[in-house]
Design a protein around this motif. Structure first.
Motif, PDB file in Angstrom:
ATOM      1  N   ALA A  83      30.006 -16.817  17.926  1.00 55.55           N
ATOM      2  CA  ALA A  83      29.253 -15.556  17.939  1.00 55.55           C
ATOM      3  C   ALA A  83      28.481 -15.386  16.634  1.00 55.55           C
ATOM      4  CB  ALA A  83      30.205 -14.378  18.147  1.00 55.55           C
ATOM      5  N   GLU A  84      29.117 -15.765  15.530  1.00 57.42           N
ATOM      6  CA  GLU A  84      28.460 -15.635  14.227  1.00 57.42           C
ATOM      7  C   GLU A  84      27.280 -16.599  14.130  1.00 57.42           C
ATOM      8  OE1 GLU A  84      29.382 -13.169  12.545  1.00 57.42           O
ATOM      9  OE2 GLU A  84      28.172 -13.466  10.744  1.00 57.42           O
ATOM     10  N   ALA A  85      27.440 -17.767  14.764  1.00 63.68           N
ATOM     11  CA  ALA A  85      26.383 -18.775  14.709  1.00 63.68           C
ATOM     12  C   ALA A  85      25.225 -18.425  15.646  1.00 63.68           C
ATOM     13  CB  ALA A  85      26.955 -20.148  15.064  1.00 63.68           C
ATOM     14  N   PRO A  87      24.194 -14.995  17.291  1.00 62.34           N
ATOM     15  CA  PRO A  87      24.417 -13.565  17.586  1.00 62.34           C
ATOM     16  C   PRO A  87      23.733 -13.108  18.864  1.00 62.34           C
ATOM     17  CG  PRO A  87      22.942 -13.839  15.702  1.00 62.34           C
ATOM     18  CD  PRO A  87      23.500 -15.195  16.004  1.00 62.34           C
ATOM     19  N   ALA A  88      22.622 -13.738  19.230  1.00 59.87           N
ATOM     20  CA  ALA A  88      21.951 -13.338  20.471  1.00 59.87           C
ATOM     21  C   ALA A  88      22.856 -13.663  21.663  1.00 59.87           C
ATOM     22  CB  ALA A  88      20.608 -14.051  20.601  1.00 59.87           C
ATOM     23  N   ARG A  91      25.512 -11.051  21.720  1.00 58.71           N
ATOM     24  CA  ARG A  91      25.006  -9.797  22.288  1.00 58.71           C
ATOM     25  C   ARG A  91      24.971  -9.865  23.807  1.00 58.71           C
ATOM     26  NH1 ARG A  91      21.684  -9.782  17.742  1.00 58.71           N
ATOM     27  NH2 ARG A  91      19.899 -10.690  18.791  1.00 58.71           N
ATOM     28  N   PRO A 145      33.583  -7.011   9.960  1.00 56.16           N
ATOM     29  CA  PRO A 145      32.702  -7.703   9.026  1.00 56.16           C
ATOM     30  C   PRO A 145      31.900  -8.824   9.673  1.00 56.16           C
ATOM     31  CG  PRO A 145      34.932  -8.541   8.823  1.00 56.16           C
ATOM     32  CD  PRO A 145      34.938  -7.568   9.971  1.00 56.16           C
ATOM     33  N   MET A 146      32.102  -9.048  10.965  1.00 58.00           N
ATOM     34  CA  MET A 146      31.366 -10.125  11.636  1.00 58.00           C
ATOM     35  C   MET A 146      30.894  -9.649  13.002  1.00 58.00           C
ATOM     36  SD  MET A 146      33.667 -13.456  10.664  1.00 58.00           S
ATOM     37  CE  MET A 146      32.596 -14.655  11.471  1.00 58.00           C
ATOM     38  N   THR A 147      29.899 -10.341  13.541  1.00 56.22           N
ATOM     39  CA  THR A 147      29.280  -9.947  14.808  1.00 56.22           C
ATOM     40  C   THR A 147      30.310  -9.859  15.934  1.00 56.22           C
ATOM     41  OG1 THR A 147      27.145 -10.840  14.168  1.00 56.22           O
ATOM     42  CG2 THR A 147      27.569 -10.663  16.529  1.00 56.22           C
ATOM     43  N   HIS A 151      30.815  -6.377  18.039  1.00 58.01           N
ATOM     44  CA  HIS A 151      30.558  -6.233  19.471  1.00 58.01           C
ATOM     45  C   HIS A 151      31.833  -5.839  20.223  1.00 58.01           C
ATOM     46  CE1 HIS A 151      26.677  -8.854  19.162  1.00 58.01           C
ATOM     47  NE2 HIS A 151      26.544  -7.660  18.662  1.00 58.01           N
TER      48      HIS A 151
END
Lengths: 332, 332
Positions: A83-85, A87-88, A91, A145-147, A151
């Motif tokens: 997810a961090e790598a 993010p789209a 999402r 702290p991360m995506t 989410h």
């Protein structure tokens, strides 16, 4: 009772699916239909309905709607590192597909005049900040702290609001890292937590990226699956309808690496002090070796459980035969 | 600098738009393009680009993308009571259209190789629980008790994550109730907060649904608009990238109804004690008469401001001539 598991092809999802299939009930209600959804499901035991595809695709969501589940275990997610790598992608999957799923389930039940479907949502301890606050409680303010955590937290909040409105009956469990993942290279930094278990069981040497006194939270995948099932039937207090009152951290065993190695040594009759070489890496130790105490009383009061003892953790995490021994039936 | 205001046809949005149009700059940067978006915009001053339509429609979002704003004030929302009455509408507008807007702005800037667009997001004190915790601070855990607050909070979290990634530069302001709304029947229970001001200015009697000692947070729409503009240029601490570190409660004047009536009496030369009859309704008083102290130091340190004095609040809220007097230029 009609039951759907999303992410049923994943590490925890597959174990949950097997557990539900073996029990054929949740609490004291029989399962009339068990369905699995994932991008790839492989071969499933007879009697499990399969929805193979991406929850983000309209036709997959239509099939979920047609299934009309009374209980949905929503585990499908892009994991933290991925997810961090991307993010789209997070999402699309972790945020929008989850929100769409909640809406689909709520609208379907409302249309049928059915009661609110139960949604057990696999959230994450990644909703808390980094470093983890000491101690962590369920009401510790979430500061993702991360995506991935951001989410998941947004979905928790929306699910709690659906719950307050009586459209869904949401229960978010904030899962810790779960062991023991298969030994295949996963790219996860946390993979060492599973790998050390596999290595010692096999009597092989292991180079550990955290020191002997590094502490972490431990839970077996099977115990995690049991907790997810229990979450569907536990009875939260009626008061409070915000996200915090519909989300729980699971009880965990907080063990140092030395304690875990000692347990593995005695369970499998190996000499852990000989086999494990500690070469602590500060970056790994900072993230995976400094887990604070966890105030999990709220979760325990609802009947959620840790693995009990370090040796039960190890056996439940590694021993496929454990299930055959009837262990799963001990906790309904 | 290209600037977009969503919800520009609304109560606060229209004042913000007028303020930006009058100043033609934000901080010390000139505005090259000023655009307004809303379902209905009415007649706009010359030089303001209009996007009339619903942010939830693809072609409206395409026009927003084509505009390529450097700064977006995102005010468009279904208000609290309406959101509670029609949660599906709130999901469409307050949740999904906002998330889509963030994504559209981030993707557009990334494609153009531009820096992250500034997004000033009009959030709400409704993210806090009910009754309001005492005191309320920015780091008070958010426990939104209604759909409006839940959706706003979810957007705050996602916006903060876009910010952490460097894709947007988000600043969420948690707005209190703002005065003085036009005197038209709005159906809002809180309308009495504006109506008492209009009544006393006109020297008319007023029946007040809270008692004289009921306390509330007060801010004029013009001060609110000034704060929104300031939020676009203020410099938050770089550390912290979670939602809580990208959201602020505005400084407010905390006044009792008696204090407000006294101020109105002296500003407009009327006898408030004669004109106002207090008939406190417990339900109204519980929600709109028990505002606790607000610890707003974090917001003040960044240069956000309350109205200064009760009489300045009253004049800024009610006196159209205030702007002509150059008041807005006093605070750049």
């Amino acid at each position: 009772m009609r039951v759907l598991v999303t992410g049923a092809g994943g590490f925890i999802g597959a174990i949950l699916l097997r557990l539900l299939h073996a029990r054929q009930r949740i609490g004291n209600r029989p399962i009339a239909l068990l369905a699995a959804c994932d991008q790839r499901l492989g071969e499933l035991p007879a009697g499990i309905a399969a929805i193979e595809g991406d929850l983000g695709e309209a036709q997959v969501m239509e099939r979920v709607a047609a299934l009309a589940p009374d209980v949905c275990f929503h585990l499908a997610a892009v994991p933290g590192g991925a997810a961090e790598a991307d993010p789209a992608l997070s999402r699309r999957v972790n945020l929008h597909a989850s929100l769409d799923l909640f809406e689909t389930l709520a609208n379907g039940a409302a249309r049928r005049g059915a009661g609110p479907p139960v949604v057990v949502y696999a959230s994450t301890i990644a909703v808390y900040g980094h470093p983890l606050p000491d101690p962590v409680r369920t009401d510790t303010p979430a500061r993702p702290p991360m995506t991935y955590g951001a989410h998941k937290l947004a979905c928790e909040i929306v699910l709690a609001d659906f719950t307050r409105r009586g459209l869904l009956d949401g229960r978010s469990l904030r899962l810790p890292g779960i062991v023991a993942r298969p030994r295949a290279p996963s790219g996860l930094v946390s993979a060492f937590m599973s790998d050390v278990m596999h290595a010692l069981k096999a009597g092989e040497p292991f180079t550990c990226p955290v020191g002997p006194s590094a502490t972490a939270w431990w839970m077996s995948a099977r115990r995690c699956a049991q907790n997810l099932v229990h979450a569907a039937v536990m009875v939260p207090a009626a008061s409070g309808a915000d996200a915090a009152s519909r989300a729980w951290v699971l009880p965990v065993l907080r063990l140092s690496m030395e304690e875990l190695v000692g347990t593995l040594s005695s369970v499998y009759g190996v000499d852990g002090r000989q086999l494990v070489r500690y070469t602590p890496q500060p970056a790994v130790e900072a993230v995976f070796g400094r887990y604070p105490p966890l105030d999990d009383r709220a979760a325990r009061a609802l009947g959620l459980r840790d693995d009990g003892t370090p040796s039960a953790l190890v056996q439940r995490a590694l021993d496929a035969g454990f299930e055959a021994a009837g262990e799963d039936d001990a906790w309904r």
